[in-house]
Motif scaffolding. Structure first.
Motif, PDB file in Angstrom:
ATOM      1  N   VAL A  74       0.825  -1.211   0.000  1.00 55.83           N
ATOM      2  CA  VAL A  74       0.000   0.000   0.000  1.00 55.83           C
ATOM      3  C   VAL A  74       0.859   1.260   0.000  1.00 55.83           C
ATOM      4  CG1 VAL A  74      -1.684   1.331   1.334  1.00 55.83           C
ATOM      5  CG2 VAL A  74      -1.969  -1.135   1.074  1.00 55.83           C
ATOM      6  N   SER A  75       1.838   1.310   0.889  1.00 57.84           N
ATOM      7  CA  SER A  75       2.638   2.536   0.980  1.00 57.84           C
ATOM      8  C   SER A  75       3.497   2.753  -0.259  1.00 57.84           C
ATOM      9  CB  SER A  75       3.501   2.524   2.243  1.00 57.84           C
ATOM     10  OG  SER A  75       4.410   1.447   2.217  1.00 57.84           O
ATOM     11  N   SER A  76       4.050   1.685  -0.801  1.00 55.14           N
ATOM     12  CA  SER A  76       4.880   1.866  -1.995  1.00 55.14           C
ATOM     13  C   SER A  76       4.031   2.257  -3.204  1.00 55.14           C
ATOM     14  CB  SER A  76       5.693   0.603  -2.288  1.00 55.14           C
ATOM     15  OG  SER A  76       4.841  -0.496  -2.497  1.00 55.14           O
ATOM     16  N   LEU A  77       2.866   1.672  -3.346  1.00 54.98           N
ATOM     17  CA  LEU A  77       1.992   2.052  -4.465  1.00 54.98           C
ATOM     18  C   LEU A  77       1.513   3.493  -4.329  1.00 54.98           C
ATOM     19  CD1 LEU A  77      -0.163  -1.141  -5.111  1.00 54.98           C
ATOM     20  CD2 LEU A  77       1.652  -0.181  -6.529  1.00 54.98           C
ATOM     21  N   ALA A  78       1.156   3.883  -3.118  1.00 54.94           N
ATOM     22  CA  ALA A  78       0.710   5.263  -2.905  1.00 54.94           C
ATOM     23  C   ALA A  78       1.820   6.252  -3.246  1.00 54.94           C
ATOM     24  CB  ALA A  78       0.256   5.447  -1.460  1.00 54.94           C
ATOM     25  N   GLU A  79       3.031   5.948  -2.815  1.00 51.96           N
ATOM     26  CA  GLU A  79       4.151   6.850  -3.101  1.00 51.96           C
ATOM     27  C   GLU A  79       4.474   6.882  -4.592  1.00 51.96           C
ATOM     28  OE1 GLU A  79       8.829   7.171  -1.987  1.00 51.96           O
ATOM     29  OE2 GLU A  79       7.450   6.665  -0.358  1.00 51.96           O
ATOM     30  N   GLU A  80       4.480   5.737  -5.217  1.00 47.76           N
ATOM     31  CA  GLU A  80       4.805   5.702  -6.647  1.00 47.76           C
ATOM     32  C   GLU A  80       3.746   6.422  -7.481  1.00 47.76           C
ATOM     33  OE1 GLU A  80       7.752   4.760  -7.858  1.00 47.76           O
ATOM     34  OE2 GLU A  80       8.260   4.387  -5.768  1.00 47.76           O
ATOM     35  N   VAL A  81       2.488   6.197  -7.175  1.00 46.21           N
ATOM     36  CA  VAL A  81       1.420   6.855  -7.935  1.00 46.21           C
ATOM     37  C   VAL A  81       1.461   8.364  -7.718  1.00 46.21           C
ATOM     38  CG1 VAL A  81      -1.088   7.154  -8.086  1.00 46.21           C
ATOM     39  CG2 VAL A  81      -0.112   4.859  -8.052  1.00 46.21           C
ATOM     40  N   SER A  82       1.564   8.781  -6.460  1.00 41.84           N
ATOM     41  CA  SER A  82       1.486  10.216  -6.182  1.00 41.84           C
ATOM     42  C   SER A  82       2.748  10.967  -6.582  1.00 41.84           C
ATOM     43  CB  SER A  82       1.163  10.455  -4.708  1.00 41.84           C
ATOM     44  OG  SER A  82       2.165   9.902  -3.888  1.00 41.84           O
ATOM     45  N   PHE A  83       3.905  10.451  -6.221  1.00 41.48           N
ATOM     46  CA  PHE A  83       5.128  11.211  -6.479  1.00 41.48           C
ATOM     47  C   PHE A  83       5.721  10.944  -7.853  1.00 41.48           C
ATOM     48  CE2 PHE A  83       5.052  11.606  -1.855  1.00 41.48           C
ATOM     49  CZ  PHE A  83       5.233  12.972  -1.754  1.00 41.48           C
ATOM     50  N   ARG A  84       5.856   9.676  -8.225  1.00 45.09           N
ATOM     51  CA  ARG A  84       6.458   9.386  -9.529  1.00 45.09           C
ATOM     52  C   ARG A  84       5.433   9.507 -10.658  1.00 45.09           C
ATOM     53  NH1 ARG A  84      10.037   8.871  -5.557  1.00 45.09           N
ATOM     54  NH2 ARG A  84       9.316   6.854  -4.901  1.00 45.09           N
ATOM     55  N   GLY A  85       4.244   9.014 -10.438  1.00 49.36           N
ATOM     56  CA  GLY A  85       3.245   9.056 -11.494  1.00 49.36           C
ATOM     57  C   GLY A  85       2.663  10.437 -11.720  1.00 49.36           C
ATOM     58  N   TYR A  86       2.307  11.112 -10.647  1.00 43.20           N
ATOM     59  CA  TYR A  86       1.636  12.409 -10.779  1.00 43.20           C
ATOM     60  C   TYR A  86       2.626  13.575 -10.707  1.00 43.20           C
ATOM     61  CZ  TYR A  86      -1.547  16.267  -9.936  1.00 43.20           C
ATOM     62  OH  TYR A  86      -2.211  17.460 -10.019  1.00 43.20           O
ATOM     63  N   PHE A  87       3.277  13.736  -9.562  1.00 43.29           N
ATOM     64  CA  PHE A  87       4.129  14.904  -9.340  1.00 43.29           C
ATOM     65  C   PHE A  87       5.304  14.954 -10.313  1.00 43.29           C
ATOM     66  CE2 PHE A  87       7.597  17.011  -6.887  1.00 43.29           C
ATOM     67  CZ  PHE A  87       7.066  18.285  -6.908  1.00 43.29           C
ATOM     68  N   GLN A  88       6.049  13.863 -10.398  1.00 44.59           N
ATOM     69  CA  GLN A  88       7.194  13.849 -11.305  1.00 44.59           C
ATOM     70  C   GLN A  88       6.737  13.978 -12.755  1.00 44.59           C
ATOM     71  OE1 GLN A  88      10.358  10.939 -10.577  1.00 44.59           O
ATOM     72  NE2 GLN A  88      10.470  10.587 -12.772  1.00 44.59           N
ATOM     73  N   GLY A  89       5.600  13.379 -13.080  1.00 43.83           N
ATOM     74  CA  GLY A  89       5.070  13.491 -14.439  1.00 43.83           C
ATOM     75  C   GLY A  89       4.779  14.935 -14.827  1.00 43.83           C
ATOM     76  N   ILE A  90       4.207  15.691 -13.908  1.00 42.25           N
ATOM     77  CA  ILE A  90       3.936  17.108 -14.171  1.00 42.25           C
ATOM     78  C   ILE A  90       5.246  17.888 -14.285  1.00 42.25           C
ATOM     79  CG2 ILE A  90       3.002  19.219 -13.137  1.00 42.25           C
ATOM     80  CD1 ILE A  90       0.657  17.537 -12.175  1.00 42.25           C
ATOM     81  N   LEU A  91       6.190  17.583 -13.401  1.00 41.02           N
ATOM     82  CA  LEU A  91       7.488  18.264 -13.471  1.00 41.02           C
ATOM     83  C   LEU A  91       8.191  17.998 -14.801  1.00 41.02           C
ATOM     84  CD1 LEU A  91       9.035  17.766  -9.914  1.00 41.02           C
ATOM     85  CD2 LEU A  91       8.321  19.911 -10.963  1.00 41.02           C
ATOM     86  N   GLU A  92       8.076  16.773 -15.303  1.00 38.38           N
ATOM     87  CA  GLU A  92       8.734  16.428 -16.567  1.00 38.38           C
ATOM     88  C   GLU A  92       8.187  17.244 -17.737  1.00 38.38           C
ATOM     89  OE1 GLU A  92       8.428  12.203 -17.082  1.00 38.38           O
ATOM     90  OE2 GLU A  92       9.670  11.791 -15.323  1.00 38.38           O
ATOM     91  N   GLN A  93       6.974  17.749 -17.622  1.00 35.46           N
ATOM     92  CA  GLN A  93       6.413  18.606 -18.667  1.00 35.46           C
ATOM     93  C   GLN A  93       6.992  20.018 -18.601  1.00 35.46           C
ATOM     94  OE1 GLN A  93       2.178  18.422 -18.115  1.00 35.46           O
ATOM     95  NE2 GLN A  93       2.096  16.225 -18.509  1.00 35.46           N
ATOM     96  N   LYS A  94       7.507  20.386 -17.437  1.00 33.33           N
ATOM     97  CA  LYS A  94       8.025  21.744 -17.228  1.00 33.33           C
ATOM     98  C   LYS A  94       9.549  21.827 -17.343  1.00 33.33           C
ATOM     99  CE  LYS A  94       3.889  23.050 -15.793  1.00 33.33           C
ATOM    100  NZ  LYS A  94       2.983  23.688 -16.697  1.00 33.33           N
ATOM    101  N   VAL A  95      10.232  20.782 -16.876  1.00 34.71           N
ATOM    102  CA  VAL A  95      11.698  20.757 -16.889  1.00 34.71           C
ATOM    103  C   VAL A  95      12.154  19.414 -17.453  1.00 34.71           C
ATOM    104  CG1 VAL A  95      11.923  22.351 -14.936  1.00 34.71           C
ATOM    105  CG2 VAL A  95      11.836  19.903 -14.508  1.00 34.71           C
ATOM    106  N   SER A  96      13.445  19.259 -17.634  1.00 36.05           N
ATOM    107  CA  SER A  96      13.952  17.993 -18.170  1.00 36.05           C
ATOM    108  C   SER A  96      13.727  16.856 -17.173  1.00 36.05           C
ATOM    109  CB  SER A  96      15.446  18.116 -18.481  1.00 36.05           C
ATOM    110  OG  SER A  96      16.188  18.229 -17.285  1.00 36.05           O
ATOM    111  N   GLY A  97      13.739  15.641 -17.678  1.00 37.58           N
ATOM    112  CA  GLY A  97      13.518  14.463 -16.844  1.00 37.58           C
ATOM    113  C   GLY A  97      14.463  14.362 -15.658  1.00 37.58           C
ATOM    114  N   PRO A  98      15.779  14.482 -15.880  1.00 33.56           N
ATOM    115  CA  PRO A  98      16.699  14.383 -14.744  1.00 33.56           C
ATOM    116  C   PRO A  98      16.460  15.456 -13.671  1.00 33.56           C
ATOM    117  CG  PRO A  98      17.886  14.029 -16.780  1.00 33.56           C
ATOM    118  CD  PRO A  98      16.497  14.467 -17.162  1.00 33.56           C
TER     119      PRO A  98
END
Length: 122
Positions: free
Chosen positions: A5-29
C-alpha cells in the motif's frame, strides 16, 4: 500489506503524478532530482533526520524516479519499492531495538492519528 500500500501510494502520487507534471516543465533528470528532494525528508520524519538516512532515501528516490522516467511507467519502481519495503518490514523492523511494537507499549497518540487518517482517507 503495508509494503504494498505505501509503496503504491508513493509511486502513484510522487512518480506518477508529481514527477510526471514536473517532466512537462523541466527535463527528466531535473524533475527526478526535484521530486527526490521533496520526498526524501518526509522519510526522515519516521526514520530519523540524520544525513546518512536522508541521503539513503534521496538516492533511493532518485533511483525510483529514474526507473519511472526511463520506462515511462511506475510499475517497475512500484515492484522494486514493494519488495524493498517487504524485506525491511520483515527482516529489519521487528529486530530494531529502537522500535517498540504496539503490543509491547500500547497505542500512543501517533497510532491513533494514523488510525484516524486511515479511516478518513480510505
Amino acid at each position: 500489506m503495508a509494503s504494498l500500500v505505501s509503496s503504491l501510494a508513493e509511486e502513484v502520487s510522487f512518480r506518477g503524478y508529481f514527477q510526471g507534471i514536473l517532466e512537462q516543465k523541466v527535463s527528466g533528470p531535473i524533475a527526478i532530482v526535484i521530486a527526490a528532494l521533496l520526498i526524501s525528508p518526509g522519510h526522515s520524519l519516521t526514520q530519523g533526520f540524520v544525513w546518512p538516512i536522508v541521503l539513503w532515501y534521496f538516492f533511493s528516490d532518485v533511483m525510483f524516479g529514474a526507473m519511472a522516467y526511463l520506462t515511462k511507467s511506475i510499475l517497475p519502481s512500484a515492484v522494486v519499492h514493494s519488495i524493498g519495503l517487504l524485506i525491511f518490514f520483515t527482516l529489519v523492523w521487528p529486530y530494531d531495538a529502537q522500535r517498540r511494537l504496539i503490543w509491547e507499549t500500547g497505542a500512543n497518540t501517533g497510532f491513533w492519528i494514523t488510525a484516524a487518517q486511515a479511516i478518513i482517507f480510505t
